[in-house]
Write an enzyme that holds these catalytic residues in place. Structure first.
Site, PDB file in Angstrom:
ATOM      1  N   LYS A   1      34.696  29.223  55.194  1.00  0.00           N
ATOM      2  CA  LYS A   1      35.007  30.311  54.241  1.00  0.00           C
ATOM      3  C   LYS A   1      34.633  29.925  52.803  1.00  0.00           C
ATOM      4  CE  LYS A   1      39.401  30.407  55.386  1.00  0.00           C
ATOM      5  NZ  LYS A   1      39.428  29.274  56.344  1.00  0.00           N
TER       6      LYS A   1
ATOM      7  N   ARG B   1      47.643  22.842  61.470  1.00  0.00           N
ATOM      8  CA  ARG B   1      47.014  23.969  60.770  1.00  0.00           C
ATOM      9  C   ARG B   1      46.302  24.894  61.755  1.00  0.00           C
ATOM     10  NH1 ARG B   1      43.470  20.956  56.763  1.00  0.00           N
ATOM     11  NH2 ARG B   1      42.760  22.998  56.085  1.00  0.00           N
TER      12      ARG B   1
HETATM   13  P1  ADP Z   1      37.130  26.632  54.931  1.00  0.00           P
HETATM   14  O1  ADP Z   1      37.001  27.068  53.499  1.00  0.00           O
HETATM   15  O2  ADP Z   1      37.037  27.759  55.912  1.00  0.00           O
HETATM   16  O3  ADP Z   1      38.334  25.768  55.170  1.00  0.00           O
HETATM   17  P2  ADP Z   1      34.833  24.929  54.297  1.00  0.00           P
HETATM   18  O4  ADP Z   1      33.867  25.878  53.673  1.00  0.00           O
HETATM   19  O5  ADP Z   1      35.550  23.985  53.387  1.00  0.00           O
HETATM   20  O6  ADP Z   1      35.858  25.712  55.265  1.00  0.00           O
HETATM   21  O7  ADP Z   1      34.026  24.092  55.396  1.00  0.00           O
HETATM   22  C1  ADP Z   1      34.643  23.039  56.140  1.00  0.00           C
HETATM   23  C2  ADP Z   1      33.684  21.839  56.251  1.00  0.00           C
HETATM   24  O8  ADP Z   1      32.605  22.182  57.120  1.00  0.00           O
HETATM   25  C3  ADP Z   1      33.046  21.435  54.925  1.00  0.00           C
HETATM   26  O9  ADP Z   1      32.907  20.024  54.923  1.00  0.00           O
HETATM   27  C4  ADP Z   1      31.679  22.131  54.939  1.00  0.00           C
HETATM   28  O10 ADP Z   1      30.707  21.399  54.191  1.00  0.00           O
HETATM   29  C5  ADP Z   1      31.345  22.137  56.417  1.00  0.00           C
HETATM   30  N1  ADP Z   1      30.643  23.368  56.854  1.00  0.00           N
HETATM   31  C6  ADP Z   1      30.814  24.643  56.398  1.00  0.00           C
HETATM   32  N2  ADP Z   1      30.030  25.509  57.073  1.00  0.00           N
HETATM   33  C7  ADP Z   1      29.346  24.762  57.999  1.00  0.00           C
HETATM   34  C8  ADP Z   1      28.378  25.071  59.006  1.00  0.00           C
HETATM   35  N3  ADP Z   1      27.959  26.340  59.206  1.00  0.00           N
HETATM   36  N4  ADP Z   1      27.911  24.069  59.770  1.00  0.00           N
HETATM   37  C9  ADP Z   1      28.347  22.776  59.575  1.00  0.00           C
HETATM   38  N5  ADP Z   1      29.242  22.428  58.638  1.00  0.00           N
HETATM   39  C10 ADP Z   1      29.748  23.384  57.865  1.00  0.00           C
HETATM   40  P1  AMP Z   2      43.133  26.223  52.496  1.00  0.00           P
HETATM   41  O1  AMP Z   2      42.559  25.624  51.256  1.00  0.00           O
HETATM   42  O2  AMP Z   2      42.804  27.679  52.647  1.00  0.00           O
HETATM   43  O3  AMP Z   2      42.803  25.417  53.731  1.00  0.00           O
HETATM   44  O4  AMP Z   2      44.721  26.167  52.318  1.00  0.00           O
HETATM   45  C1  AMP Z   2      45.410  24.924  52.184  1.00  0.00           C
HETATM   46  C2  AMP Z   2      46.900  25.126  52.390  1.00  0.00           C
HETATM   47  O5  AMP Z   2      47.431  25.983  51.357  1.00  0.00           O
HETATM   48  C3  AMP Z   2      47.313  25.788  53.696  1.00  0.00           C
HETATM   49  O6  AMP Z   2      47.402  24.880  54.779  1.00  0.00           O
HETATM   50  C4  AMP Z   2      48.691  26.379  53.313  1.00  0.00           C
HETATM   51  O7  AMP Z   2      49.683  25.368  53.270  1.00  0.00           O
HETATM   52  C5  AMP Z   2      48.447  26.835  51.882  1.00  0.00           C
HETATM   53  N1  AMP Z   2      47.928  28.232  51.858  1.00  0.00           N
HETATM   54  C6  AMP Z   2      46.696  28.663  51.454  1.00  0.00           C
HETATM   55  N2  AMP Z   2      46.593  29.998  51.570  1.00  0.00           N
HETATM   56  C7  AMP Z   2      47.764  30.438  52.063  1.00  0.00           C
HETATM   57  C8  AMP Z   2      48.276  31.715  52.436  1.00  0.00           C
HETATM   58  N3  AMP Z   2      47.521  32.839  52.319  1.00  0.00           N
HETATM   59  N4  AMP Z   2      49.544  31.794  52.898  1.00  0.00           N
HETATM   60  C9  AMP Z   2      50.319  30.698  53.015  1.00  0.00           C
HETATM   61  N5  AMP Z   2      49.895  29.455  52.714  1.00  0.00           N
HETATM   62  C10 AMP Z   2      48.636  29.316  52.240  1.00  0.00           C
END
Ligand code: ADP
Ligand code: AMP
Ligand code: ZN
Length: 217
Positions: free
Chosen positions: A15, A173
């Site tokens: 995301k 998570r």
């Molecule tokens: P989210 O915001 O959904 O938690 P991230 O954008 O931080 O996910 O992505 C999680 C990890 O996976 C990061 O280290 C990112 O660089 C990597 N990543 C994101 N999209 C891809 C993809 N399509 N293929 C491989 N690795 C990815």
């Molecule tokens: P993220 O960066 O989206 O992976 O979020 C990291 C952590 O922040 C999550 O594991 C939750 O503890 C908290 N968090 C982020 N967004 C939300 C949400 N919409 N509702 C509740 N907790 C959240």
């Protein structure tokens, strides 16, 4: 009419990575609830300290706190044209609160992009995720490596691993996602705004699918 796009998907589905690209494409601010909590934590605000106790366990921060924080952010001037939401909503109560808040101004969600990635791939992505301490840019040691290990390409900042990206927390998570967040898929599908995206593809291919899903906004 302002545009509200939601990136829905489990932890590490990409995301944040996609939002960094799409925010310029859409010309919308990137509003990530997790980033807002981490910002508050870095600055040791009461909200940040409260959120930390939940984040450390991989649990969700309570709805009232989270909803107030995000609605406050959406009321800021740069969100007048809408926003690209990442990580919010994560519960049905959050989704309903968002719908109500938008409806009060005659607005609605434009599109929800449901990024699907198998759990075993998510675990691998989380374990290699690294974040820049200075600008928050996201890397992956295998899939999106920085030019110099441990150093941000954009500003030379130090890369670190999030505390909640440890394997024990990640399992929690993922189970929280399946229990509390995945019902939103049906909620938005029923509203007719949901598009499924295959997130188990290279970053550029996922971006291409997302752009296609946003083409007729
Ligand atoms: P989210 O915001 O959904 O938690 P991230 O954008 O931080 O996910 O992505 C999680 C990890 O996976 C990061 O280290 C990112 O660089 C990597 N990543 C994101 N999209 C891809 C993809 N399509 N293929 C491989 N690795 C990815
Ligand atoms: P993220 O960066 O989206 O992976 O979020 C990291 C952590 O922040 C999550 O594991 C939750 O503890 C908290 N968090 C982020 N967004 C939300 C949400 N919409 N509702 C509740 N907790 C959240
Ligand atoms: Zn950086």
């Amino acid at each position: 009419m302002p545009t509200y796009v939601i990136l829905l998907g489990p932890p590490a589905s990409g995301k944040g990575t996609q939002a960094a690209i799409l925010k310029d494409y859409l010309g919308l601010p990137h509003v990530a609830s997790g980033d807002l909590f981490r910002y508050n934590l870095k600055h040791q605000t009461p909200l940040g300290l409260q959120a930390k106790t939940y984040m450390d366990r991989g649990a969700l921060v309570p709805d009232d706190v989270t909803i107030a924080m995000v609605l406050d952010r959406l009321a800021q001037e740069d969100c007048a044209g809408g926003a690209l939401l990442d990580g919010f909503p994560r519960t049905l109560a959050q989704a309903q609160a968002l719908d109500h808040a938008l409806a009060e101004h005659g607005r609605r969600i434009s599109r929800v992009l449901n990024i699907q990635v198998p759990d075993d791939v998510l675990v691998e992505r989380v374990s290699g995720r690294r974040i820049c301490r200075t600008c928050g840019e996201t890397y992956h040691i295998r899939f999106k490596p920085p030019k110099t290990p441990g150093v941000c390409d954009l500003d030379g900042g130090e890369l670190y691993q999030r505390d909640d990206d440890k394997p024990e927390t990640v399992r929690n998570r993922l189970s929280v996602y399946w229990k509390q967040t995945s019902p939103l898929v049906d909620y938005y599908r029923q509203q007719g705004v949901l598009v499924d995206i295959d997130g188990n593809q290279p970053i550029e291919d996922v971006t291409a699918q997302l752009k296609e899903a946003l083409a007729n906004l």
